[in-house]
Motif scaffolding. Structure first.
Motif, PDB file in Angstrom:
ATOM      1  N   GLY A  35       5.558  37.830  -3.665  1.00 30.99           N
ATOM      2  CA  GLY A  35       5.563  38.468  -4.975  1.00 30.99           C
ATOM      3  C   GLY A  35       6.092  39.879  -4.855  1.00 30.99           C
ATOM      4  O   GLY A  35       6.156  40.446  -3.764  1.00 30.99           O
ATOM      5  N   ASP A  36       6.455  40.463  -5.977  1.00 27.73           N
ATOM      6  CA  ASP A  36       6.974  41.832  -5.947  1.00 27.73           C
ATOM      7  C   ASP A  36       5.927  42.848  -6.404  1.00 27.73           C
ATOM      8  O   ASP A  36       6.206  44.046  -6.496  1.00 27.73           O
ATOM      9  CB  ASP A  36       8.244  41.954  -6.794  1.00 27.73           C
ATOM     10  CG  ASP A  36       8.023  41.508  -8.237  1.00 27.73           C
ATOM     11  OD1 ASP A  36       6.877  41.168  -8.588  1.00 27.73           O
ATOM     12  OD2 ASP A  36       9.013  41.492  -8.992  1.00 27.73           O
ATOM     13  N   ARG A  81       0.314  39.571  -6.281  1.00 30.20           N
ATOM     14  CA  ARG A  81      -0.062  39.169  -7.633  1.00 30.20           C
ATOM     15  C   ARG A  81       0.868  38.060  -8.081  1.00 30.20           C
ATOM     16  O   ARG A  81       2.094  38.196  -8.061  1.00 30.20           O
ATOM     17  CB  ARG A  81       0.035  40.353  -8.593  1.00 30.20           C
ATOM     18  CG  ARG A  81      -1.027  41.406  -8.394  1.00 30.20           C
ATOM     19  CD  ARG A  81      -0.920  42.489  -9.445  1.00 30.20           C
ATOM     20  NE  ARG A  81      -1.090  41.965 -10.803  1.00 30.20           N
ATOM     21  CZ  ARG A  81      -1.067  42.722 -11.896  1.00 30.20           C
ATOM     22  NH1 ARG A  81      -0.859  44.032 -11.790  1.00 30.20           N
ATOM     23  NH2 ARG A  81      -1.233  42.185 -13.088  1.00 30.20           N
ATOM     24  N   ALA A  82       0.286  36.961  -8.509  1.00 30.31           N
ATOM     25  CA  ALA A  82       1.079  35.812  -8.928  1.00 30.31           C
ATOM     26  C   ALA A  82       1.603  36.022 -10.345  1.00 30.31           C
ATOM     27  O   ALA A  82       0.858  36.429 -11.237  1.00 30.31           O
ATOM     28  CB  ALA A  82       0.231  34.549  -8.868  1.00 30.31           C
ATOM     29  N   ASP A  83       2.882  35.739 -10.539  1.00 28.21           N
ATOM     30  CA  ASP A  83       3.427  35.808 -11.887  1.00 28.21           C
ATOM     31  C   ASP A  83       3.182  34.480 -12.607  1.00 28.21           C
ATOM     32  O   ASP A  83       2.633  33.530 -12.039  1.00 28.21           O
ATOM     33  CB  ASP A  83       4.912  36.163 -11.862  1.00 28.21           C
ATOM     34  CG  ASP A  83       5.752  35.177 -11.055  1.00 28.21           C
ATOM     35  OD1 ASP A  83       5.309  34.027 -10.847  1.00 28.21           O
ATOM     36  OD2 ASP A  83       6.859  35.561 -10.619  1.00 28.21           O
ATOM     37  N   ARG A  84       3.602  34.415 -13.853  1.00 34.29           N
ATOM     38  CA  ARG A  84       3.335  33.230 -14.673  1.00 34.29           C
ATOM     39  C   ARG A  84       3.949  31.980 -14.056  1.00 34.29           C
ATOM     40  O   ARG A  84       3.339  30.905 -14.061  1.00 34.29           O
ATOM     41  CB  ARG A  84       3.881  33.459 -16.079  1.00 34.29           C
ATOM     42  CG  ARG A  84       3.579  32.325 -17.059  1.00 34.29           C
ATOM     43  CD  ARG A  84       4.136  32.648 -18.435  1.00 34.29           C
ATOM     44  NE  ARG A  84       3.624  33.912 -18.951  1.00 34.29           N
ATOM     45  CZ  ARG A  84       4.000  34.460 -20.097  1.00 34.29           C
ATOM     46  NH1 ARG A  84       4.919  33.851 -20.846  1.00 34.29           N
ATOM     47  NH2 ARG A  84       3.479  35.595 -20.501  1.00 34.29           N
ATOM     48  N   ASP A  85       5.149  32.108 -13.505  1.00 33.01           N
ATOM     49  CA  ASP A  85       5.829  30.959 -12.911  1.00 33.01           C
ATOM     50  C   ASP A  85       5.068  30.445 -11.693  1.00 33.01           C
ATOM     51  O   ASP A  85       4.955  29.237 -11.493  1.00 33.01           O
ATOM     52  CB  ASP A  85       7.254  31.359 -12.526  1.00 33.01           C
ATOM     53  CG  ASP A  85       8.048  30.191 -11.972  1.00 33.01           C
ATOM     54  OD1 ASP A  85       8.206  29.188 -12.700  1.00 33.01           O
ATOM     55  OD2 ASP A  85       8.502  30.276 -10.810  1.00 33.01           O
ATOM     56  N   THR A  86       4.528  31.358 -10.887  1.00 29.81           N
ATOM     57  CA  THR A  86       3.773  30.949  -9.704  1.00 29.81           C
ATOM     58  C   THR A  86       2.488  30.242 -10.098  1.00 29.81           C
ATOM     59  O   THR A  86       2.089  29.246  -9.479  1.00 29.81           O
ATOM     60  CB  THR A  86       3.471  32.171  -8.830  1.00 29.81           C
ATOM     61  OG1 THR A  86       4.702  32.789  -8.444  1.00 29.81           O
ATOM     62  CG2 THR A  86       2.703  31.777  -7.576  1.00 29.81           C
TER      63      THR A  86
END
Length: 548
Positions: A35-36, A81-86
């Motif tokens: 993640g970024d 931190r996971a984004d929505r896609d993850t």
């Protein structure tokens, strides 16, 4: 951090990080997903030394406002931190794996996994304790949590699960089975106060044949990531579980819970939280067609009868103050026979003298910092305003036990509540407090037969229902309480209120603790459903219907 726990250099942030810390990306479908954006984890000792400075550092790192060449020693790890896609991919991976994992024989999913998981927990016990202490759990309570994990997958407990998962009965030329089948995809939302141990509890849902998605909370993500990836994942890999059987992502609760409710791939949600939010979430789950499995607040009652061993009872009551009361399963209220109330209070105050604050890593520390204590003082004022007497405590203090209004710790506090009739008007009796404040309720004198009925009715009328315990010696009195106290997920007699045991549940309860579906919580059972099966040979259908 113990030497066994590997620390790896940071990478991928654009800075030259030479300070090694534990770094975990999301884990989805058997793969690391970078993640970024990151959540940084600071050692609890650093937070105690300088709360404002530590939280400022954490905020600046997470916002990208500073990228130092070398991270301070206070930073012990980071989690992506996971984004929505993850988050969506984690659900898809779990859905893809669930049916395949459920086909594994029960002997593999339950017996072999249980034995391997028990060994993995034991092998990683020192590291688990280390991570828990870094998150702020006192050392003794970190070890207590590990003991609970081991009991939860002990050979005795696994044998109980085995007896519940499938039973077979011969019936003429038929084989009749009563079995439990996996629900499918289970999503787990652990609490901020005990996320690691709660995630390990939820991981037993894998034994039923479910696939699991775990949210690592932003407040304490490192322990969840460590437990799932270093303790549970190797066990699944050894068993050959399909990728996606276990997925771990870190993120904010509201958007992730919303995604779980919206997704047609999710079957169950194991939710830890306070009762108000939890009951609202229960309704949302039902409306969305999901099974809610709730672990909410506790307001545990302890009964001390006139023939109780008062020294042992007082020792057990000090468990109310472990972790400064920030555990859902500690004693929250005491109901004592009026004939021994004074003696019990004297013994309790004496035992409380050994409960001390300090750094989490110190051997004999049992009190944790309470960063926001205004609710404690509001609750104490409410009790005093309704006639309760302060027996001991009632002040904030520093780690050296010096009273200080700005102190991060609270003194273990006992208040005496007179009479049953108005006791539930006292906020500390009516609701879970979640800080070190223990009300001791003394009924008006009455014949023992009357008091027995009053005690039982009072315990059963508690709106919450996690654990209850009783201290008494007379076999008839004990039998009365065991027979009549049916509220709650666990009842203990003449025993530690907090101690874990094989076979018995560690969590789960009724009322505001578990919602309308609440009961003792064995996740392997709660995340599966009963099915009856008949396997016949040579049966004439018409004869089976009409008996001819």
């Amino acid at each position: 951090m113990s030497a066994n726990l590997q620390r790896t250099p940071l990478a991928g942030t654009g800075g030259d990080f030479s300070s090694p810390v534990v770094s975990y990306p999301s884990y989805v479908g058997g793969q690391d997903v970078p993640g970024d954006r990151w959540v940084y984890v600071l050692d609890s000792g650093a937070l105690m030394d300088d709360v404002f400075g530590s939280l400022t550092l954490k905020r600046k790192l997470e916002r990208g406002e500073m990228i130092p060449d070398v991270l301070p020693a206070s930073v012990v790890g980071r989690v992506a931190r996971a984004d929505r896609d993850t988050v969506q991919k984690s659900l898809e991976a779990a859905s893809d794996a669930a049916a395949r994992w459920a086909r594994f024989p029960l002997e593999v999913r339950l017996d072999e996994m249980g034995a391997l998981l028990h060994r993995s927990i034991a092998d990683h016990a020192a590291d688990i304790v280390d991570v828990l202490v870094q998150e702020g759990h006192p050392l003794a309570l970190a070890r207590w949590q590990v003991s609970g994990m081991l009991h939860g997958v002990s050979p005795e407990t696994i044998s109980f699960y085995r007896s519940q998962m499938v039973q077979e009965y011969p019936h003429g030329s038929r084989r009749l089975l009563v079995r439990r089948c996996a629900d499918g995809v289970v999503c787990l939302n652990p609490p901020h106060n005990a996320p690691l141990s709660s995630a390990m509890l939820g991981a037993t849902s894998l034994m039923a044949g479910n696939a699991l998605v775990v949210r690592a909370p932003r407040s304490a993500p490192l322990g969840v990531m460590f437990a799932m990836r270093e303790v549970v994942r190797p066990v699944l890999d050894k068993l050959g579980a399909p990728p996606g059987t276990l997925n771990v992502v870190c993120g904010e609760p509201a958007p992730m819970l919303a995604a779980w409710l919206k997704s047609p791939l999710v079957n169950d949600v194991l939710y830890f939280g306070d009762s108000d939010r939890g009951l609202d979430f229960q309704n949302r789950c039902v409306q969305a067609g999901k099974k809610p499995i709730l672990e909410l607040a506790g307001n545990d009652a302890v009964v001390v009868w006139k023939d109780a061993d008062l020294e042992l009872a007082a020792e057990a009551l000090t468990e109310s103050f472990f972790g400064s009361g920030q555990l859902c399963m500690v004693p929250n209220q005491v109901l004592v026979h009026p004939a021994v109330a004074d003696e019990l209070l004297h013994a309790l105050v004496r035992h409380i003298g050994h409960i001390r604050p300090g750094l989490a890593r110190e051997e004999d520390v049992l009190l944790s910092p309470v960063l926001r204590n205004e609710k404690f003082f509001d609750c104490l004022a409410d009790a005093k305003g309704k006639g309760a007497e302060v027996v001991c405590g009632g002040h904030a203090m520093q780690a050296d036990e010096t009273r200080d209004a700005a102190g991060m710790f609270l003194e273990p506090t006992v208040v005496l509540v007179h009479g049953l009739d108005q006791a539930r008007e006292v906020q500390a009796v009516r609701h879970e407090t979640f800080f070190p404040l223990l009300p001791v309720i003394v009924p008006d004198p009455a014949p023992d037969a009357v008091l027995l009925e009053q005690f039982t009715a009072f315990v059963n009328s508690n709106a919450y229902g996690l654990r209850n315990s009783v201290w008494a010696q007379d076999p008839d009195v004990v039998a009365h309480f065991v027979e009549e106290i049916r509220q709650g997920g666990l009842l203990k007699v003449n025993d530690s209120h907090l101690g874990f045991l094989p076979f018995l549940p560690s969590h789960g309860g009724t009322g505001l603790t578990g919602g309308v579906f609440g009961e003792a919580n064995y996740p392997i059972l709660r995340t599966s459903h009963l099915q009856g099966v008949s396997i016949a040979n040579g049966i004439r259908p018409r004869a089976a219907v009409f008996g001819t």
